[in-house]
Design an enzyme around this catalytic site. Structure first.
Site, short mmCIF file in Angstrom:
data_model
loop_
_atom_site.label_atom_id
_atom_site.label_comp_id
_atom_site.label_asym_id
_atom_site.label_seq_id
_atom_site.Cartn_x
_atom_site.Cartn_y
_atom_site.Cartn_z
N HIS A 235 16.11 17.41 -41.45
CA HIS A 235 16.96 16.88 -40.38
C HIS A 235 16.60 17.37 -38.98
O HIS A 235 17.13 16.87 -38.00
CB HIS A 235 18.43 17.21 -40.66
CG HIS A 235 18.78 18.62 -40.31
ND1 HIS A 235 18.50 19.67 -41.13
CD2 HIS A 235 19.36 19.15 -39.19
CE1 HIS A 235 18.91 20.79 -40.55
NE2 HIS A 235 19.43 20.51 -39.38
C1 UD1 Z 1 23.09 19.76 -35.52
C2 UD1 Z 1 22.58 21.04 -34.89
C3 UD1 Z 1 21.61 21.74 -35.83
C4 UD1 Z 1 22.23 21.94 -37.21
C5 UD1 Z 1 22.71 20.59 -37.72
C6 UD1 Z 1 23.35 20.70 -39.09
C7 UD1 Z 1 22.40 20.91 -32.44
C8 UD1 Z 1 21.48 20.85 -31.28
N1 UD1 Z 1 21.85 20.79 -33.65
O1 UD1 Z 1 21.98 18.89 -35.67
O2 UD1 Z 1 21.30 23.02 -35.31
O3 UD1 Z 1 21.25 22.46 -38.09
O4 UD1 Z 1 23.66 20.07 -36.78
O5 UD1 Z 1 23.50 19.44 -39.65
O6 UD1 Z 1 23.58 21.06 -32.25
N2 UD1 Z 1 25.08 11.81 -36.93
C9 UD1 Z 1 25.87 10.96 -37.68
N3 UD1 Z 1 27.09 11.43 -38.11
C10 UD1 Z 1 27.55 12.66 -37.81
C11 UD1 Z 1 26.74 13.51 -37.03
C12 UD1 Z 1 25.52 13.07 -36.60
O7 UD1 Z 1 25.50 9.83 -37.97
O8 UD1 Z 1 28.64 13.02 -38.26
C13 UD1 Z 1 23.74 11.34 -36.50
C14 UD1 Z 1 23.76 10.63 -35.17
O9 UD1 Z 1 22.77 9.66 -35.19
C15 UD1 Z 1 23.38 11.74 -34.21
C16 UD1 Z 1 22.37 12.52 -35.04
O10 UD1 Z 1 22.88 12.46 -36.37
O11 UD1 Z 1 22.86 11.26 -33.01
C17 UD1 Z 1 22.19 13.94 -34.62
O12 UD1 Z 1 23.44 14.63 -34.66
P1 UD1 Z 1 23.68 15.95 -33.78
O13 UD1 Z 1 25.05 16.46 -34.00
O14 UD1 Z 1 23.28 15.70 -32.37
O15 UD1 Z 1 22.61 16.97 -34.34
P2 UD1 Z 1 22.19 17.34 -35.83
O16 UD1 Z 1 20.86 16.74 -36.09
O17 UD1 Z 1 23.27 17.05 -36.83
#
Ligand code: UD1
Length: 352
Positions: A200
């Site tokens: 991820h």
């Molecule tokens: C975040 C943390 C990372 C952690 C991870 C655990 C940051 C910079 N990164 O990364 O350190 O290891 O969480 O999972 O804070 N999305 C969904 N549904 C959700 C959440 C996210 O569809 O409930 C998708 C969206 O497309 C979003 C992408 O995942 O844009 C990234 O989500 P984001 O919360 O920005 O970062 P993570 O990759 O989850």
């Protein structure tokens, strides 16, 4: 003493489970704020239910966005919450955008900040998590590193006088869950000598060439691969036209915490870029292969329980290495870190 815990992303809910439990029946009034960074039910709600975490007092519902937009929205919303609750301490967890936003908001409002999982470093300045860790540590008043190595990083950065080693709270939850799933296993839909995988990290998912290489390498592994696909991976794969379920790979949605632990426990190996899974694999004595150039959890590399394999052409060799014969060491604490977190917070409050 009133402590506000700020969480938002999946690994933070696991850490919160240990801390919330440790704060029960103590002199701490615990207020829980969920930024809403993770909003999919299988990344958030199920963790609260399965790990019996009290429902958040406040949910900011921030959701996804670019780093600036997401962090900025949290900052603005947290100002109001902290002002309303006037905490004796704001407790922030790990290295996500929720961590940084809470630390910056609190410090600007002159509320003391404690950072749980302080001092971890990848020394990779391209990682958003590295920015979040370093900035949070330097803003915080009380640093709660999980290990001696993390404490030593803080000492080198001139922060040793604020640091108390508490052990790793995720270890508390991992051990408890391991015992529960051993006693009550569920059918996971995969068996035999399978591998458990998660991918991820932005550096692996957001470049189409890199992601294609990684997925092709997983699909070419000789053993079945249970790929627990984070929404970010699913979204990027779709966007880049990469088919995930092919060859050895069987795709699963992200699993609740107990099932993730059971999946790892029953597997021949873990292949991941997650920090949490590297450490959990070590605690469960399952060999791990990490698709990254470095790790913050360097203790897992000893005796090759964890091997870094940033070059995917080497993945099969790394994954198929023999299981280490040396036992793992109890470097992440004894499963009672949350108690030490509570003691450190109470001591901090008594001295301020
Ligand atoms: C975040 C943390 C990372 C952690 C991870 C655990 C940051 C910079 N990164 O990364 O350190 O290891 O969480 O999972 O804070 N999305 C969904 N549904 C959700 C959440 C996210 O569809 O409930 C998708 C969206 O497309 C979003 C992408 O995942 O844009 C990234 O989500 P984001 O919360 O920005 O970062 P993570 O990759 O989850």
């Amino acid at each position: 003493m009133r402590v506000i815990s700020v969480v938002g992303a999946r690994p933070q809910f696991v850490k919160l489970a240990a801390v919330a439990n440790g704060m029960k029946d103590t002199a701490i009034e615990h207020v829980i704020v969920d930024t809403g960074q993770h909003y999919d039910s299988n990344l958030s709600e199920v963790f609260f239910d399965d790990l019996q975490i009290p429902k958040p007092d406040v949910n900011l519902g921030i959701g996804s966005g670019s780093h600036g937009v997401q962090t900025g929205a949290m900052l603005a919303a947290l100002d109001e919450v902290f002002t309303k609750y006037s905490p004796d301490c704001v407790l922030v967890y790990g290295d996500t955008n929720s961590t940084l936003a809470a630390a910056v908001s609190a410090v600007k409002l002159h509320f003391p900040v404690a950072h749980l999982e302080a001092g971890l470093r990848s020394f990779n300045r391209a990682m958003p998590e590295e920015h979040n860790r370093v900035l949070t540590d330097h803003a915080a008043d009380l640093l709660l590193p999980p290990t001696q190595v993390a404490h030593d990083h803080l000492v080198r950065e001139g922060l040793g006088h604020r640091s108390v080693i508490v052990g790793d709270v995720m270890t508390d939850v991992c051990y408890l869950t391991r015992d529960n799933v051993k006693a009550n296993p569920v059918d996971l839909g995969i068996s035999g000598a399978y591998l458990t995988s998660t991918i991820h990290r932005a550096e692996n998912t957001d470049d189409p060439i890199r992601l294609k290489e990684i997925i092709s390498a997983l699909q070419a592994l000789p053993n079945p691969v249970a790929l627990l696909a984070h929404p970010r991976l699913q979204a990027r794969a779709k966007e880049f036209g990469i088919e995930l379920e092919k060859g050895s790979v069987q795709v699963f949605d992200p699993l609740p915490y107990p099932q993730t632990i059971q999946m790892m426990l029953g597997s021949a190996g873990v292949v991941t870029d997650s920090g949490g899974l590297q450490k959990e694999a070590y605690l469960l004595e399952v060999p791990c292969t990490t698709i990254r150039t470095e790790t913050e959890w360097v203790e897992t590399l000893v005796d090759s329980w964890n091997v870094l394999s940033p070059e995917v052409k080497d993945l099969t060799n790394a994954v198929m290495r023999p299981k280490p014969s040396a036992p793992t060491k109890s470097v992440y604490g004894d499963g009672a870190a949350a108690k030490r977190v509570v003691d450190a917070l109470l001591n901090f409050s008594a001295q301020s």
